[in-house]
Design an enzyme around this catalytic site. Structure first.
Site, PDB file in Angstrom:
ATOM      1  N   GLU A  64       0.608  -1.200  -0.141  1.00  0.00           N
ATOM      2  CA  GLU A  64      -0.133   0.049  -0.133  1.00  0.00           C
ATOM      3  C   GLU A  64       0.798   1.591  -0.487  1.00  0.00           C
ATOM      4  OE1 GLU A  64      -4.097  -1.518   2.148  1.00  0.00           O
ATOM      5  OE2 GLU A  64      -2.716  -0.682   3.582  1.00  0.00           O
ATOM      6  N   ASN A  65       0.343   2.464  -0.372  1.00  0.00           N
ATOM      7  CA  ASN A  65       0.564   3.744  -0.478  1.00  0.00           C
ATOM      8  C   ASN A  65      -0.058   4.725   0.148  1.00  0.00           C
ATOM      9  OD1 ASN A  65       2.028   5.842  -1.823  1.00  0.00           O
ATOM     10  ND2 ASN A  65       3.825   5.028  -2.485  1.00  0.00           N
ATOM     11  N   ALA A  67      -0.702   7.554  -1.246  1.00  0.00           N
ATOM     12  CA  ALA A  67      -0.680   8.233  -1.984  1.00  0.00           C
ATOM     13  C   ALA A  67      -1.460   7.060  -3.375  1.00  0.00           C
ATOM     14  CB  ALA A  67       0.251   9.136  -2.610  1.00  0.00           C
ATOM     15  N   GLU A  75      -1.821 -10.614  -5.908  1.00  0.00           N
ATOM     16  CA  GLU A  75      -1.223 -11.239  -7.208  1.00  0.00           C
ATOM     17  C   GLU A  75      -0.689 -10.670  -8.498  1.00  0.00           C
ATOM     18  OE1 GLU A  75      -5.976 -11.744  -5.620  1.00  0.00           O
ATOM     19  OE2 GLU A  75      -3.400 -10.383  -4.848  1.00  0.00           O
TER      20      GLU A  75
END
Length: 160
Positions: A64-65, A67, A75
């Site tokens: 995740e980020n 932004a 996947e």
């Protein structure tokens, strides 16, 4: 007017222990990498393990980020890495597992739409089905003999 009926076929296993040893090992690799996912925002961790035709296993977890939508699903992390490092090897199987820090996921969690499309690209490219196993953190494991089985109306190179 013509009515068309489409049927997708799945096998459900009550637990990972019902899988053959090779598939259990693959799912355990997905569980292992899921625990290392970077998911500080959603608290939803996903792991994927891919079995290549030569026996190599490639793993990926969601990243995740802050932004959004700069992160990437497990996947796609795994399948893009597999093709980057082993571009000439066919993908035989993919095992996917998901767990939430907020609740127990005991139902099979399938790939999202973007991941289905990405897996389809490689299934089409290699002209061979990619077997799929997916589960939550515990419980039932669902098996599909191919990506097209879960995405019967698909967009691929023949659509262009």
């Amino acid at each position: 007017m013509k009515k068309v009926e489409l049927v997708s076929t799945f096998i459900e296993y009550d637990s990972i222990n019902e899988l053959c040893q090779q598939d259990q090992d693959l799912m355990h690799k997905a569980i292992e990498i899921r625990k290392r996912a970077y998911a500080p925002y959603s608290k939803f961790k996903v792991g994927a393990a891919i079995l290549l035709e030569d026996g190599t296993i490639v793993q990926g977890s969601n990243q995740e980020n802050a932004a959004y939508p700069s992160g990437l699903c497990a996947e796609r992390t795994a399948i893009f890495y597999a093709n980057a490092i082993h571009p000439d090897k066919k993908i035989l199987k993919i095992a996917i597992t998901a767990a939430s820090d907020l609740k127990t996921t005991n139902q099979p969690i399938p790939p999202c739409g973007a991941c289905r499309q990405s897996i389809l690209e490689y299934e089409t490219k290699q002209d061979t089905p990619i077997e799929m196993f997916f589960m939550g953190e515990e419980g039932v494991v669902r098996y599909s003999p191919s990506l097209i089985n879960i995405l019967p109306f698909h967009f691929d190179k023949d659509s262009l």
